[in-house]
Design a protein around this motif. Structure first.
Motif: not given
Length: 174
Positions: A144-168
Motif C-alpha cells: 500500500q503506497e501511502n503506508i510505504v510513503e509514511n515509512l519512508k518519511r519516518i526513516i528520514q527523521d530516524e536518519k537525522i537522529h542517527v547523525s545527531i547521535l553519531q555526532q554526540v
C-alpha cells in the motif's frame, strides 16, 4: 554538524509527512504498525528510553538532555502516525504487539537502562539503526503506497537522529 547548541539542530526532516490513509484494511499490516508502536523495538520503547536519558543526562550534560527531549517529541509524532495507520488498517491502536492471537502489551523491560554515558549514547544509536532496518524491511513487504510513503518519511527523521547521535559520540569522545 556540531552538537554544541541543541536548539539549533534539525531534529526532523523539513519534508511534510504524507497524509495518513489506506487503500484497504489489512490485519497483517495493522499488526506491523502495532509492533512499530508497542513492540520491543518500537517508538514507545524509544520514547521511554529517551525520557530516561533526558533525566540521566540532565544534571551534568544539559545539552544532551535537551537533545533527547527534542528527539523524543519527533518519536511521539511517529507513534501517532503508526497508531492512526493501525486503526485504519483494522486493529485497536493500543501499546501492544500481537503474536498469533496473543496480545503482548508494551513494557519498559524492553529497554536497556544505563547510567554510563557511552553505553547510553550507543544504546540510543542502536535503537535508531534498528528502527531504520525494521521500517526498510516493512517497505519491501507492504503493497500500500501511502503506508510505504509514511515509512519512508519516518526513516528520514530516524536518519537525522542517527547523525545527531553519531555526532554526540564524536563530540564527547564516546
Amino acid at each position: 554538524m556540531s552538537t554544541s547548541n541543541a536548539d539549533e539542530i534539525l531534529y526532523a526532516s523539513n519534508e511534510p509527512y504524507p497524509e495518513i490513509q489506506i487503500s484497504q484494511k489489512n490485519l497483517r499490516y495493522a499488526r506491523w504498525m502495532l509492533d512499530n508502536m508497542g513492540g520491543s523495538d518500537s517508538e514507545m520503547s524509544t520514547i521511554s528510553l529517551y525520557i530516561y536519558n533526558n533525566i540521566i543526562c540532565g544534571e551534568n550534560f544539559q545539552e544532551l538532555s535537551n537533545i533527547f527531549k527534542k528527539i523524543s517529541v519527533v518519536e511521539m509524532h511517529h507513534l501517532k502516525i503508526f497508531g492512526k495507520l493501525s486503526f485504519l488498517l483494522g486493529e485497536n491502536p493500543r501499546l501492544w504487539t500481537k503474536r498469533g492471537n496473543r496480545a503482548i502489551y508494551w513494557t519498559p523491560n524492553y529497554n536497556h537502562y544505563t547510567l554510563e554515558l557511552s553505553r547510553l549514547m550507543h544504546n540510543a544509536l542502536n535503537k535508531e539503526l534498528m528502527a531504520i532496518k525494521k521500517y526498510e524491511q516493512q517497505i519491501c513487504a507492504i503493497k500500500q503506497e501511502n503506508i510505504v510513503e509514511n515509512l519512508k518519511r519516518i526513516i528520514q527523521d530516524e536518519k537525522i537522529h542517527v547523525s545527531i547521535l553519531q555526532q554526540v559520540i564524536i563530540d564527547y569522545h564516546l
